[in-house]
Design an enzyme around this catalytic site. Sequence first.
Site, PDB file in Angstrom:
ATOM      1  N   LYS A 281     -28.521  -0.892  16.416  1.00 38.99           N
ATOM      2  CA  LYS A 281     -27.476   0.109  16.752  1.00 38.99           C
ATOM      3  C   LYS A 281     -26.845   0.192  17.340  1.00 38.99           C
ATOM      4  O   LYS A 281     -27.458  -0.336  18.515  1.00 38.99           O
ATOM      5  CB  LYS A 281     -28.482   1.217  16.444  1.00 38.99           C
ATOM      6  CG  LYS A 281     -27.762   2.927  15.924  1.00 38.99           C
ATOM      7  CD  LYS A 281     -27.250   2.876  14.501  1.00 38.99           C
ATOM      8  CE  LYS A 281     -26.749   3.480  13.730  1.00 38.99           C
ATOM      9  NZ  LYS A 281     -27.771   4.487  12.493  1.00 38.99           N
TER      10      LYS A 281
ATOM     11  N   ASP B 235     -21.270   5.751  11.970  1.00 41.45           N
ATOM     12  CA  ASP B 235     -22.027   5.994  12.216  1.00 41.45           C
ATOM     13  C   ASP B 235     -21.175   7.286  12.545  1.00 41.45           C
ATOM     14  O   ASP B 235     -20.426   7.809  12.481  1.00 41.45           O
ATOM     15  CB  ASP B 235     -23.099   5.709  12.756  1.00 41.45           C
ATOM     16  CG  ASP B 235     -25.033   6.624  12.991  1.00 41.45           C
ATOM     17  OD1 ASP B 235     -25.327   5.822  11.787  1.00 41.45           O
ATOM     18  OD2 ASP B 235     -24.986   7.083  13.260  1.00 41.45           O
TER      19      ASP B 235
HETATM   20  N1  GLU Z   1     -24.849   4.154  10.532  1.00 41.27           N
HETATM   21  C1  GLU Z   1     -25.239   4.487   9.042  1.00 41.27           C
HETATM   22  C2  GLU Z   1     -27.007   4.393   8.433  1.00 41.27           C
HETATM   23  O1  GLU Z   1     -27.579   4.018   9.163  1.00 41.27           O
HETATM   24  C3  GLU Z   1     -24.256   2.586   8.229  1.00 41.27           C
HETATM   25  C4  GLU Z   1     -24.720   1.780   8.836  1.00 41.27           C
HETATM   26  C5  GLU Z   1     -24.251  -0.206   8.220  1.00 41.27           C
HETATM   27  O2  GLU Z   1     -24.120   0.310   7.537  1.00 41.27           O
HETATM   28  O3  GLU Z   1     -24.909  -0.780   9.140  1.00 41.27           O
HETATM   29  O4  GLU Z   1     -27.514   3.126   8.524  1.00 41.27           O
END
Ligand code: GLU
Length: 450
Positions: free
Chosen positions: A125, A165
């Site tokens: 992340k 996100d």
């Molecule tokens: N931010 C999204 C999550 O919490 C998507 C992450 C992504 O697609 O890599 O899973």
Amino acid sequence: MPYVQKIIDDLKKFNPAQVEFHQAATEVLVSLRPLLEKNPVYQKNKILERLTEPERQILFRVSWQDDAGDVQVTQGCRIQFNSAIGPYKGGLRLHPSVTTGIIKFLGFEQIFKNSLTGLAIGGAKGGARFDPKGKSDGEIMRFCQAFMTELFRHVGPTIDVPAGDIGVGGREIGYLYGQYKRLSASHDGVLTGKGLNYGGSLARTEATGYGSVYFAEEMMKERGESLEGKSCTVSGAGNVAIYTVEKLLQIGAKPITVSDSKGMIHHAKGIDLAALQQVKEVERASLSRYKELCPDAVYVPLSEYPKDGNAVWRVPCQAAFPSATQNELNAADAEALLKNGCTCVCEGANMPSTLEAVDLFLKAKIAFGPAKAANAGGVSTSQLEMSQNASMQQWTFEEVDAKLRGIMQGIFKNASETAREFGAPGNLVMGANIAGFRKVADTMLALGVY
Ligand code: GLU
């Protein structure tokens, strides 16, 4: 189990102030106890100690110039948490509340979520303390370019593939990708959530919200019920909430609320999707504007929220979809939901319920879909985007949506069967945590000490 408690105590001691990370780690570690007792190999090989320490944390300066010509500086971050089962994968968050503790909890959750999808993706992340609200397109572009100028050396289509996100949608991904493309002189699919003209996947925008409803449908089906005709409260008004509302309408359920950082809308006859999209996707305005478009809706500003919680969860409903942000649903909210007869809570956001709220839902034995299972549709479809990029193909909306539904059904089955295996039928928190953990942990054992 003193072993688990010691790890939690050490995490708190040596990562002080990272309260969201402590919360996420506590939930996972406590629910792993039955597995750890049954199989001592994980303790012997210090898998928990290794899993709670990110493989790599990259912090960097992001400097950019605003429209007035003033220099702005913030810290960018990418936490590459675990790559045992595949390249790092997970979103970037741009929000004024971002701290390394928040990115760390999100990265930690992502490990198990990505494992549960059944696809080969590790957990990561990233993000920055930055508020896209009120910024011009030019400012957003310069910020994204500055962010990627540092990040680009750490990512790659088989190394680390960021996505969106909170605060990072199609516009931001476009600017980030443009900068990556210039710096790397390549068209690698290094980000997901891209525009359809340059490698994006159909249905990626809808995927998290749709996936969350598919997951709720599976939970209801197992109980011999359905969402059809049910009143549903939804929090948030971003990508996840909008497409949760859309899918609920498609299946004949009745979404009655949405919310943003300034207040909430309660629309008893059902949320008007076109109005919601106009306000949030076209005008990027606050929800008070929805009230102008739909005068029969009720708007409750933040100043009128109950002292002890969130107004959204005080609206009587049969199913609730927390789809805004972490810790938006506390114990008092959970009590209100249960008292009003809510029998299904499906988490579209990451860690929206506090530990105390989760305990109340589990004790009441309602259908509770924990975030790392219920909101995995977004990252799953990101992986489908990576597959399409690698094979230079573009699948139809229907193909991607059908795969997404299959993946959500698989996640539900895995979490549900694992809960039963460990003597806690219906406890999808335990089921999802153990199933997600086991795949990563067994891979770490297979790969040797690292
Ligand atoms: N931010 C999204 C999550 O919490 C998507 C992450 C992504 O697609 O890599 O899973």
